[in-house]
Scaffold this motif. Structure first.
Motif, PDB file in Angstrom:
ATOM      1  N   GLU A  34     -60.134  32.284 -64.208  1.00  0.00           N
ATOM      2  CA  GLU A  34     -61.505  31.674 -63.729  1.00  0.00           C
ATOM      3  C   GLU A  34     -62.743  32.370 -64.076  1.00  0.00           C
ATOM      4  OE1 GLU A  34     -59.401  28.854 -60.096  1.00  0.00           O
ATOM      5  OE2 GLU A  34     -60.407  30.675 -59.755  1.00  0.00           O
ATOM      6  N   VAL A  35     -62.809  33.473 -63.947  1.00  0.00           N
ATOM      7  CA  VAL A  35     -63.918  34.404 -64.397  1.00  0.00           C
ATOM      8  C   VAL A  35     -64.438  33.752 -65.757  1.00  0.00           C
ATOM      9  CG1 VAL A  35     -64.975  36.733 -65.088  1.00  0.00           C
ATOM     10  CG2 VAL A  35     -63.455  36.544 -63.212  1.00  0.00           C
ATOM     11  N   ASP A  36     -63.765  33.484 -66.798  1.00  0.00           N
ATOM     12  CA  ASP A  36     -64.346  32.951 -68.016  1.00  0.00           C
ATOM     13  C   ASP A  36     -63.815  31.923 -68.733  1.00  0.00           C
ATOM     14  OD1 ASP A  36     -62.496  34.632 -68.997  1.00  0.00           O
ATOM     15  OD2 ASP A  36     -63.892  35.858 -70.071  1.00  0.00           O
ATOM     16  N   GLY A  37     -62.328  31.669 -67.959  1.00  0.00           N
ATOM     17  CA  GLY A  37     -61.492  30.839 -68.711  1.00  0.00           C
ATOM     18  C   GLY A  37     -60.753  31.239 -69.480  1.00  0.00           C
ATOM     19  N   LEU A  38     -60.250  32.457 -69.829  1.00  0.00           N
ATOM     20  CA  LEU A  38     -59.408  33.153 -70.632  1.00  0.00           C
ATOM     21  C   LEU A  38     -58.216  33.689 -69.634  1.00  0.00           C
ATOM     22  CD1 LEU A  38     -61.171  35.372 -73.038  1.00  0.00           C
ATOM     23  CD2 LEU A  38     -59.619  33.303 -73.643  1.00  0.00           C
ATOM     24  N   TYR A  39     -57.056  33.029 -69.479  1.00  0.00           N
ATOM     25  CA  TYR A  39     -56.110  33.239 -68.535  1.00  0.00           C
ATOM     26  C   TYR A  39     -55.069  34.308 -69.087  1.00  0.00           C
ATOM     27  CZ  TYR A  39     -57.699  29.799 -65.619  1.00  0.00           C
ATOM     28  OH  TYR A  39     -58.462  28.971 -64.796  1.00  0.00           O
ATOM     29  N   HIS A  40     -54.947  35.339 -68.475  1.00  0.00           N
ATOM     30  CA  HIS A  40     -54.176  36.584 -68.989  1.00  0.00           C
ATOM     31  C   HIS A  40     -52.939  36.826 -67.954  1.00  0.00           C
ATOM     32  CE1 HIS A  40     -56.901  37.614 -71.967  1.00  0.00           C
ATOM     33  NE2 HIS A  40     -57.708  38.189 -70.995  1.00  0.00           N
ATOM     34  N   HIS A  41     -51.749  36.973 -68.451  1.00  0.00           N
ATOM     35  CA  HIS A  41     -50.592  37.773 -67.591  1.00  0.00           C
ATOM     36  C   HIS A  41     -50.039  38.630 -68.043  1.00  0.00           C
ATOM     37  CE1 HIS A  41     -50.886  33.795 -65.940  1.00  0.00           C
ATOM     38  NE2 HIS A  41     -50.397  33.020 -66.664  1.00  0.00           N
ATOM     39  N   HIS A  42     -51.083  39.745 -68.214  1.00  0.00           N
ATOM     40  CA  HIS A  42     -50.919  41.179 -68.755  1.00  0.00           C
ATOM     41  C   HIS A  42     -51.718  42.077 -67.988  1.00  0.00           C
ATOM     42  CE1 HIS A  42     -53.838  39.861 -71.930  1.00  0.00           C
ATOM     43  NE2 HIS A  42     -54.408  40.909 -71.506  1.00  0.00           N
ATOM     44  N   TYR A  43     -51.485  43.262 -68.224  1.00  0.00           N
ATOM     45  CA  TYR A  43     -52.356  44.245 -67.476  1.00  0.00           C
ATOM     46  C   TYR A  43     -53.554  44.746 -68.325  1.00  0.00           C
ATOM     47  CZ  TYR A  43     -47.676  44.024 -65.323  1.00  0.00           C
ATOM     48  OH  TYR A  43     -46.549  43.519 -64.770  1.00  0.00           O
ATOM     49  N   GLY A  44     -54.140  45.605 -67.581  1.00  0.00           N
ATOM     50  CA  GLY A  44     -55.637  46.042 -68.087  1.00  0.00           C
ATOM     51  C   GLY A  44     -55.574  47.503 -68.554  1.00  0.00           C
ATOM     52  N   ILE A  45     -56.439  47.718 -69.571  1.00  0.00           N
ATOM     53  CA  ILE A  45     -56.556  49.075 -69.636  1.00  0.00           C
ATOM     54  C   ILE A  45     -58.191  49.671 -69.701  1.00  0.00           C
ATOM     55  CG2 ILE A  45     -54.480  49.474 -71.339  1.00  0.00           C
ATOM     56  CD1 ILE A  45     -56.219  48.797 -73.707  1.00  0.00           C
ATOM     57  N   GLY A  46     -58.343  51.013 -69.755  1.00  0.00           N
ATOM     58  CA  GLY A  46     -59.744  51.350 -69.701  1.00  0.00           C
ATOM     59  C   GLY A  46     -60.304  51.768 -68.362  1.00  0.00           C
ATOM     60  N   GLY A  47     -61.189  52.608 -68.181  1.00  0.00           N
ATOM     61  CA  GLY A  47     -61.823  52.863 -66.913  1.00  0.00           C
ATOM     62  C   GLY A  47     -62.603  51.775 -66.272  1.00  0.00           C
ATOM     63  N   TYR A  48     -62.565  51.836 -64.971  1.00  0.00           N
ATOM     64  CA  TYR A  48     -63.106  50.926 -64.199  1.00  0.00           C
ATOM     65  C   TYR A  48     -64.563  51.593 -63.671  1.00  0.00           C
ATOM     66  CZ  TYR A  48     -61.211  52.494 -59.789  1.00  0.00           C
ATOM     67  OH  TYR A  48     -60.767  53.380 -58.685  1.00  0.00           O
ATOM     68  N   ASP A  49     -65.472  50.452 -63.279  1.00  0.00           N
ATOM     69  CA  ASP A  49     -66.696  50.890 -62.894  1.00  0.00           C
ATOM     70  C   ASP A  49     -66.492  50.958 -61.243  1.00  0.00           C
ATOM     71  OD1 ASP A  49     -69.324  50.643 -61.847  1.00  0.00           O
ATOM     72  OD2 ASP A  49     -69.818  49.046 -62.697  1.00  0.00           O
ATOM     73  N   ALA A  50     -66.710  51.963 -60.826  1.00  0.00           N
ATOM     74  CA  ALA A  50     -66.319  52.137 -59.181  1.00  0.00           C
ATOM     75  C   ALA A  50     -67.383  51.620 -58.253  1.00  0.00           C
ATOM     76  CB  ALA A  50     -66.288  53.914 -58.773  1.00  0.00           C
ATOM     77  N   SER A  51     -68.420  51.303 -58.924  1.00  0.00           N
ATOM     78  CA  SER A  51     -69.679  50.491 -57.939  1.00  0.00           C
ATOM     79  C   SER A  51     -69.081  48.970 -57.691  1.00  0.00           C
ATOM     80  CB  SER A  51     -70.650  50.254 -58.888  1.00  0.00           C
ATOM     81  OG  SER A  51     -70.825  49.353 -59.839  1.00  0.00           O
ATOM     82  N   VAL A  52     -67.993  48.554 -57.959  1.00  0.00           N
ATOM     83  CA  VAL A  52     -67.434  47.258 -57.789  1.00  0.00           C
ATOM     84  C   VAL A  52     -66.522  47.416 -56.443  1.00  0.00           C
ATOM     85  CG1 VAL A  52     -67.316  46.292 -60.293  1.00  0.00           C
ATOM     86  CG2 VAL A  52     -65.316  47.478 -59.025  1.00  0.00           C
ATOM     87  N   LEU A  53     -66.295  48.796 -56.121  1.00  0.00           N
ATOM     88  CA  LEU A  53     -65.330  48.756 -54.979  1.00  0.00           C
ATOM     89  C   LEU A  53     -65.955  48.123 -53.713  1.00  0.00           C
ATOM     90  CD1 LEU A  53     -63.605  52.348 -55.633  1.00  0.00           C
ATOM     91  CD2 LEU A  53     -62.666  50.069 -56.217  1.00  0.00           C
ATOM     92  N   GLY A  54     -65.309  47.404 -53.002  1.00  0.00           N
ATOM     93  CA  GLY A  54     -65.804  46.802 -51.683  1.00  0.00           C
ATOM     94  C   GLY A  54     -66.420  45.389 -51.975  1.00  0.00           C
ATOM     95  N   ASP A  55     -66.646  44.949 -53.256  1.00  0.00           N
ATOM     96  CA  ASP A  55     -66.987  43.698 -53.520  1.00  0.00           C
ATOM     97  C   ASP A  55     -65.734  42.946 -54.234  1.00  0.00           C
ATOM     98  OD1 ASP A  55     -68.267  41.507 -54.559  1.00  0.00           O
ATOM     99  OD2 ASP A  55     -70.102  42.567 -55.434  1.00  0.00           O
TER     100      ASP A  55
END
Ligand code: SAH
Length: 278
Positions: A34-55
């Motif tokens: 629902e974020v942008d209408g691209l529906y995936h059923h697979h996993y992610g790659i790459g580092g994440y932005d730690a500022s998202v934690l808790g939100d």
């Protein structure tokens, strides 16, 4: 178009996979889509932005970004694709990677899935996006697709090969892809070097009703069916941050610990293989 073999679902195992995906409404798939209408059923790659934690919503958006990045890397390996080419997404889920391929290359994409629910969902997405003339989803078995011999310049499998016999799968792909065409796979596979299926790998199999293959099985089945790898990328280190983020999120499904254990102990890899049809 060649005749499709009936029935699409050949046995009880395939019927159980179809039932799983027909019933699947996991927030980890739906909310991210629902974020942008691209529906995936697979996993992610790459580092994440730690500022998202808790939100919560920011964590969802970040996981979705990593899943989309995974599909971009897959598409990077398809080689020189022209608007006039036709591609196949084997085990197409709700269609995310198919739409990305059409956006990038402007070409036709046929997705096949044994889940009628997914096929209906993805075709509705195509209609909403105004690309139904180019991106089509079919209730078909990737082991026997019914498409014309030589019709597909490239085929990919994004986390679908653990549901099928690789020899049967690559025999069908060798029929569909002409000489010089490309096949790209992203999959989890177990490590022949550490030995048989580890406990964590067995837990993943049980969770998804799948049969994770050893790494060696891919190269044997590809070679047996006229496919020569040009790139093999070990994405294991790149996918671990995704799983660490997901484990802390509101959409964790309970399978995060087995994935993290399997990757970190070395019994399991997240692998990309790009191979040419010779
Ligand atoms: N590739 C998609 C979906 C991965 S989920 C994505 O990246 O989002 C696994 C998919 O494999 C499901 O769509 C399921 O229906 C499909 N699948 C499993 N066995 C199949 C088979 N024999 N033929 C076609 N699709 C199959």
């Amino acid at each position: 178009m060649a005749k499709i073999a009936e029935p699409v679902l050949r046995n009880d195992y395939q019927r159980s996979i179809a039932a799983y995906w027909n019933a699947e409404r996991d927030p980890v798939n739906i909310r991210l889509g629902e974020v942008d209408g691209l529906y995936h059923h697979h996993y992610g790659i790459g580092g994440y932005d730690a500022s998202v934690l808790g939100d919560d919503q920011a964590m969802i958006a970040e996981m979705h970004r990593l899943e989309t990045a995974q599909a971009e890397v897959l598409l990077d390996h398809l080689g020189d694709i022209r608007p006039g080419n036709s591609l196949m997404d084997a085990g197409s889920g709700r269609g995310g990677t198919s739409f990305m391929a059409n956006l990038r290359f402007g070409c036709e994409v046929d997705g096949v899935s044994i889940s009628e629910q997914q096929v209906g969902f993805a075709n509705e997405q195509a209609r909403q996006r105004g690309v139904s003339d180019k991106v089509r989803f079919h209730f078909r078995n990737m082991l026997d697709t019914g498409f014309e011999t030589g019709a597909k310049r490239a085929i990919w499998t994004n986390e679908t090969t653990m549901y099928v016999d690789l020899q049967q799968l690559y025999a069908e792909f060798a029929r569909l892809i002409p000489i010089g065409g490309r096949y790209v796979c992203i999959t989890g596979c177990y490590n022949d070097v550490t030995g048989g299926r580890s406990r964590a790998v067995s837990q993943i199999d049980q969770h998804y009703i799948c049969n994770i293959h050893p790494r060696s099985a891919y190269f044997k089945a590809l070679a047996d069916n006229g496919f020569v790898p040009i790139n093999v990328v070990d994405l294991t280190a790149a996918t671990i941050p995704y799983w660490e983020l997901r484990a802390q999120s509101s959409v964790a499904t309970g399978i995060e610990d087995p994935f993290l254990t399997a990757y970190k102990e070395g019994s399991f890899h997240y692998l990309l293989i790009a191979a040419d049809r010779i």
